[in-house]
Scaffold this active site. Sequence first.
Site, PDB file in Angstrom:
ATOM      1  N   PRO A  92      12.279   2.184  -8.515  1.00 35.54           N
ATOM      2  CG  PRO A  92      12.108   1.672 -10.785  1.00 35.54           C
ATOM      3  CD  PRO A  92      11.308   2.137  -9.611  1.00 35.54           C
ATOM      4  CD  GLU A 119       8.227   5.072 -17.949  1.00 32.69           C
ATOM      5  OE1 GLU A 119       9.429   5.154 -17.664  1.00 32.69           O
ATOM      6  OE2 GLU A 119       7.689   4.021 -18.343  1.00 32.69           O
ATOM      7  NE  ARG A 161      10.740 -11.446   9.930  1.00 27.23           N
ATOM      8  CZ  ARG A 161      11.999 -11.450  10.379  1.00 27.23           C
ATOM      9  NH1 ARG A 161      12.763 -10.383  10.246  1.00 27.23           N
ATOM     10  NH2 ARG A 161      12.502 -12.513  10.968  1.00 27.23           N
ATOM     11  CG  ASP A 176      16.142 -12.346  11.094  1.00 33.93           C
ATOM     12  OD1 ASP A 176      15.768 -13.491  11.390  1.00 33.93           O
ATOM     13  OD2 ASP A 176      15.420 -11.342  11.155  1.00 33.93           O
TER      14      ASP A 176
END
Length: 273
Positions: A92, A119, A161, A176
């Site tokens: 994150p 963590e 993809r 897209d």
Amino acid sequence: MRIDVVTIFPEYLNPLDVSLVGKARARGQLGVHVHDLRNWTHDRHHTVDDTPYGGGPGMVMKTEPWGEALDEVVADGFESGAHGPVLVVPTPSGRPFTQELAVELSARPWLIFAPARYEGIDRRVTDEYATRTPVYEVSIGDYVLAGGEAAVLVITEAVARLLPGVLGNAESHRDDSFAPGAMADLLEGPVYTKPPEWRGRGIPEVLLSGHHGKIARWRRDEALHRTSLHRPDLIERADPAAFDKKDRETLSILGWAPGADGRFGRTAYTVEQ
Ligand code: 6GU
């Protein structure tokens, strides 16, 4: 492309057997190798984590299993002819994963994922590998997951993809949302297919008109509408040269106007959407 994933939850990566990624693997366009980090522990409990120096909550993943695992995965890959590895560490606290980064990663021959639980991984592991190979610390969004495995699935699908020959229709990524090109930086609007009426709901007349110019304009207006609603930041950031006269009329109706620098901002008046 070769992909290695080192994880304490190898089964979490089972979805890589199915759908687009599974087919790419079956066709030999993608080689995926999932490894259990605990194979590189030497104690009875297969310990991969320990308490953080400096105190605080949670656990930190240990250097030794990661170091041994990555050394062996890298050596095995080279032995089977792979080259140019990059280490992708989902976290994150990484840089945002974007379509642009997906394109960049899709040009690399070999991705090694090191998803962390707890963590995070002891900093020295990434510091060490950064001296040998590019390291990308990547976040898939502003929320916190229990671990990076789901991010590996997300990143792998977005990258796979884009590989040559993986998508059936070579044009499928041209429009897209977020793809560089015609509809750059606008979200795609709604789509419809048969039947022409369902539970009393029809489809927009223009799509039946056969008038390609009008259809393209309608799609563009829908894209502007949807982007204004869900991602106003994309309109604020957009190069104003990307908006033609018709776009500007639509943006004006949606409550946008060019400022002194030409970029669009919200006017006091904004339509209900
Ligand atoms: Cl890559 N990992 C975790 N644990 N949480 C996240 C994330 C990654 N991206 C967004 N949240």
